[in-house]
Design a protein around this motif. Structure first.
Motif, short mmCIF file in Angstrom:
data_model
loop_
_atom_site.label_atom_id
_atom_site.label_comp_id
_atom_site.label_asym_id
_atom_site.label_seq_id
_atom_site.Cartn_x
_atom_site.Cartn_y
_atom_site.Cartn_z
N LYS A 1 -13.81 13.46 -58.10
CA LYS A 1 -12.48 13.05 -58.53
C LYS A 1 -12.60 12.28 -59.85
O LYS A 1 -13.38 11.35 -59.97
CB LYS A 1 -11.84 12.17 -57.45
CG LYS A 1 -10.43 11.72 -57.78
CD LYS A 1 -9.87 10.87 -56.65
CE LYS A 1 -8.49 10.35 -57.00
NZ LYS A 1 -7.93 9.49 -55.95
N ARG A 2 -11.80 12.70 -60.84
CA ARG A 2 -11.86 12.08 -62.17
C ARG A 2 -10.49 11.56 -62.58
O ARG A 2 -9.47 12.22 -62.43
CB ARG A 2 -12.36 13.09 -63.21
CG ARG A 2 -13.74 13.70 -62.93
CD ARG A 2 -14.84 12.67 -62.84
NE ARG A 2 -14.95 11.82 -64.01
CZ ARG A 2 -15.68 12.11 -65.09
NH1 ARG A 2 -16.35 13.25 -65.17
NH2 ARG A 2 -15.75 11.25 -66.10
N LYS A 3 -10.48 10.36 -63.18
CA LYS A 3 -9.23 9.79 -63.69
C LYS A 3 -8.66 10.62 -64.83
O LYS A 3 -7.45 10.60 -65.08
CB LYS A 3 -9.48 8.36 -64.18
CG LYS A 3 -9.91 7.40 -63.08
CD LYS A 3 -10.23 6.03 -63.68
CE LYS A 3 -10.73 5.07 -62.61
NZ LYS A 3 -11.11 3.76 -63.19
N PHE A 4 -9.53 11.32 -65.54
CA PHE A 4 -9.09 12.08 -66.70
C PHE A 4 -8.09 13.16 -66.32
O PHE A 4 -7.26 13.56 -67.15
CB PHE A 4 -10.30 12.72 -67.41
CG PHE A 4 -10.03 13.12 -68.82
CD1 PHE A 4 -10.02 12.17 -69.84
CD2 PHE A 4 -9.78 14.44 -69.15
CE1 PHE A 4 -9.75 12.54 -71.15
CE2 PHE A 4 -9.52 14.82 -70.45
CZ PHE A 4 -9.50 13.86 -71.46
N TYR A 5 -8.13 13.61 -65.08
CA TYR A 5 -7.17 14.62 -64.62
C TYR A 5 -5.74 14.09 -64.76
O TYR A 5 -4.83 14.82 -65.19
CB TYR A 5 -7.47 15.00 -63.17
CG TYR A 5 -6.60 16.11 -62.63
CD1 TYR A 5 -6.93 17.44 -62.87
CD2 TYR A 5 -5.47 15.84 -61.87
CE1 TYR A 5 -6.14 18.48 -62.38
CE2 TYR A 5 -4.67 16.86 -61.37
CZ TYR A 5 -5.01 18.17 -61.63
OH TYR A 5 -4.23 19.19 -61.15
N ASP A 6 -5.53 12.83 -64.42
CA ASP A 6 -4.19 12.24 -64.54
C ASP A 6 -3.77 12.15 -66.00
O ASP A 6 -2.58 12.29 -66.32
CB ASP A 6 -4.16 10.85 -63.89
CG ASP A 6 -4.31 10.92 -62.38
OD1 ASP A 6 -3.93 11.94 -61.80
OD2 ASP A 6 -4.82 9.95 -61.79
N ARG A 7 -4.72 11.91 -66.91
CA ARG A 7 -4.39 11.87 -68.33
C ARG A 7 -3.96 13.26 -68.82
O ARG A 7 -3.07 13.38 -69.67
CB ARG A 7 -5.58 11.36 -69.14
CG ARG A 7 -5.97 9.93 -68.82
CD ARG A 7 -7.08 9.43 -69.74
NE ARG A 7 -6.62 9.34 -71.12
CZ ARG A 7 -7.42 9.09 -72.14
NH1 ARG A 7 -8.72 8.94 -71.95
NH2 ARG A 7 -6.94 9.00 -73.37
N LEU A 8 -4.59 14.30 -68.28
CA LEU A 8 -4.19 15.67 -68.63
C LEU A 8 -2.76 15.95 -68.15
O LEU A 8 -1.96 16.57 -68.86
CB LEU A 8 -5.17 16.67 -68.04
CG LEU A 8 -6.60 16.64 -68.59
CD1 LEU A 8 -7.49 17.59 -67.79
CD2 LEU A 8 -6.62 17.02 -70.07
N LEU A 9 -2.44 15.50 -66.94
CA LEU A 9 -1.08 15.68 -66.42
C LEU A 9 -0.07 14.95 -67.29
O LEU A 9 1.02 15.48 -67.58
CB LEU A 9 -1.00 15.19 -64.98
CG LEU A 9 -1.73 16.01 -63.91
CD1 LEU A 9 -1.69 15.29 -62.57
CD2 LEU A 9 -1.11 17.41 -63.78
N GLU A 10 -0.39 13.73 -67.70
CA GLU A 10 0.50 12.96 -68.56
C GLU A 10 0.74 13.67 -69.88
O GLU A 10 1.86 13.71 -70.39
CB GLU A 10 -0.08 11.56 -68.81
CG GLU A 10 -0.06 10.67 -67.58
CD GLU A 10 -0.86 9.39 -67.78
OE1 GLU A 10 -1.33 9.15 -68.92
OE2 GLU A 10 -1.01 8.64 -66.81
N THR B 1 -3.37 15.70 -80.31
CA THR B 1 -3.60 14.42 -79.64
C THR B 1 -5.07 14.37 -79.25
O THR B 1 -5.57 15.30 -78.61
CB THR B 1 -2.73 14.30 -78.38
OG1 THR B 1 -1.35 14.32 -78.75
CG2 THR B 1 -3.04 13.01 -77.63
N GLN B 2 -5.76 13.32 -79.65
CA GLN B 2 -7.18 13.21 -79.34
C GLN B 2 -7.41 12.27 -78.16
O GLN B 2 -6.81 11.20 -78.09
CB GLN B 2 -7.96 12.70 -80.56
CG GLN B 2 -7.97 13.67 -81.73
CD GLN B 2 -8.97 13.30 -82.81
OE1 GLN B 2 -9.83 12.44 -82.61
NE2 GLN B 2 -8.86 13.95 -83.95
N MET B 3 -8.25 12.69 -77.25
CA MET B 3 -8.67 11.85 -76.13
C MET B 3 -10.18 11.93 -76.03
O MET B 3 -10.76 13.00 -76.26
CB MET B 3 -8.07 12.32 -74.80
CG MET B 3 -6.58 12.17 -74.68
SD MET B 3 -6.04 12.69 -73.00
CE MET B 3 -4.26 12.70 -73.22
N THR B 4 -10.80 10.82 -75.70
CA THR B 4 -12.25 10.79 -75.47
C THR B 4 -12.51 10.64 -73.98
O THR B 4 -11.92 9.78 -73.32
CB THR B 4 -12.91 9.63 -76.23
OG1 THR B 4 -12.63 9.77 -77.63
CG2 THR B 4 -14.42 9.64 -76.03
#
Length: 432
Positions: A3-12, A140-143
């Protein structure tokens, strides 16, 4: 599946984007492809995946006219089984650093708006010069980083509710029950030795075998050194490698400021400055600059020639010290400056993954040193890290200043508050 938090950032991003493609940056093997692939398959009726390393011939899609219409036509010619469903298609351009024209094309794909586009790459910071036109304003850039400590706890079986209960002790500044505290410290020491690289965490979860964990880490370190050989400029290859493998020695010193004399005797900073930039831009290491004054905004006072260099994954750092380091960390028998360096790297890793820009402060004679400075609501918050429970003369001096609202002392012990000094267990850095 981890489970990764980044998944929620992708949804946002999916819900809030406006004429913007998404560019995901990060070091190799941190799970970018896996999580974006999963996101695409779960959230779109049509998903088109293009990997420019696996299928280098697909770069020709972007060789000619870069209009959206032409690109989509070329995709159908090269991937005949693909489907385009307006407003419900994700195109994932993976390893985009191998196709600079695709990076330029993001502007035209963003303006078109019919389909969502995510691009990802591991060495984007060092390949940007090859791109004829960076699509400023259209991406939009995300690391993304390796797993943080909270994600690691999920991987080893903790539910969000359990971590929420732990956070309540943080919020209320109350002592954690000793059995829970001891268990969390045990997990933190395991996290220090395992780190957050997905392949390594999966190996540990499945086998609980530290020998296999170490072998997996060595594979990743070897691949990073191979990347340096493949992608650094010819004149820079040995210098970048030498700087990278010197990081464990740098952090084992009493003064952990990066010193080029550790890399090579009687050398100059100018000789190696491009090598440090390469490590930073490839996301293999994090720079933490000293500041001339403890005042907001910290980046205005950074000393560009004084910095610490931390590895981007704590488990890889420990692996670079050799397998026996794992045992002394798990048994908590490690001592000396190297222990302080490892725990500093741990906290730097945790803070960066929480979104903080980190600095440190060390005065000219070294009588005052604060391991980390972060900012919150335009105020500077000092953080002192003690692998054990040592004294905090530097933090005490800093908290005597009226402009400093409070500060943290991170230790192996429990929660406590003494006026402006907030004492926290090291694992609670995941809540800062």
């Amino acid at each position: 599946m981890l489970k990764r938090k980044f998944y929620d950032r992708l949804l946002e991003w999916k819900e809030s984007k406006e004429k913007e493609c998404l560019l995901v940056k990060g070091a190799r093997q941190i799970g970018k492809t896996y999580i974006i692939d999963y996101f695409g398959k779960q959230n779109y009726s049509s998903y088109i995946y293009i990997n420019f390393i696996e299928s280098p011939q697909l770069t020709k899609i972007f060789d000619g006219d870069l209009s959206a219409e032409e690109i989509y036509k070329q995709i159908t010619l090269n991937i005949p089984e693909c489907r385009f469903v307006e407003k419900d298609t994700l195109i994932f351009l993976d390893e985009i650093q191998k196709c600079p024209n695709a990076r330029t094309a993001l502007k035209f794909l963003a303006v078109d708006e019919r389909y969502d586009v995510i691009a990802s790459g591991s060495l984007l910071g060092i390949s940007y010069k090859e791109v004829s036109s960076i699509p400023v304003g259209y991406e939009t850039q995300m690391t993304m980083y390796s797993l943080d400590f909270e994600e690691y706890l999920w991987a080893v079986g903790y539910q969000e509710e359990a971590i929420h209960i732990l956070k309540e002790y943080f919020d209320k500044k109350e002592k954690v029950p000793e059995t829970i505290h001891n268990t969390m410290m045990k997990h933190l020491r395991e996290y220090i030795t395992v780190g957050g690289m997905p392949a390594v965490v999966n190996c540990f979860v499945k086998t609980k075998h530290f020998g296999e964990v170490y072998a997996e880490q060595q594979k990743i370190l070897d691949s990073y050194l191979e990347d340096i050989s493949n992608y650094a400029a010819n004149t820079e290859k040995p210098k970048v490698k030498n700087c990278y493998i010197s990081i464990p020695k740098q952090l084992a010193k009493e003064n952990k400021k990066f010193q080029f004399s550790v890399v090579e005797k009687k050398t100059s900073a100018r000789k190696y400055e491009n090598s440090i930039e390469w490590l930073r831009d490839s996301n293999l290491a994090q720079l933490c600059y000293n500041v001339s004054t403890v005042q907001f905004p910290l980046n205005a006072y950074e000393k560009e020639d004084q910095y610490k260099l931390y590895l981007s994954d704590i488990g890889l750092l420990v692996a670079m010290y050799g397998f026996d380091m794992k045992k002394v960390i798990i048994d908590d028998t490690l001592a000396g400056p190297v222990k302080g360096g490892i725990y500093e790297n741990l906290i730097a890793d945790m803070l960066v993954k929480r979104g903080h820009q980190v600095n440190y402060y060390r005065n000219q004679n070294g009588s005052i040193e604060i391991e980390f400075l972060i900012t919150k609501e335009a105020q500077v918050i000092p953080i002192e890290v003690k692998a054990n429970n040592g004294s905090t003369r530097s933090l005490n001096e800093m908290l005597g200043r009226s402009e400093i609202p409070y500060g943290y002392k991170l230790i192996s012990g429990n929660v406590g508050v003494n006026d402006k000094k907030i004492v926290l267990p090291l694992y609670m850095a995941m809540f800062l």
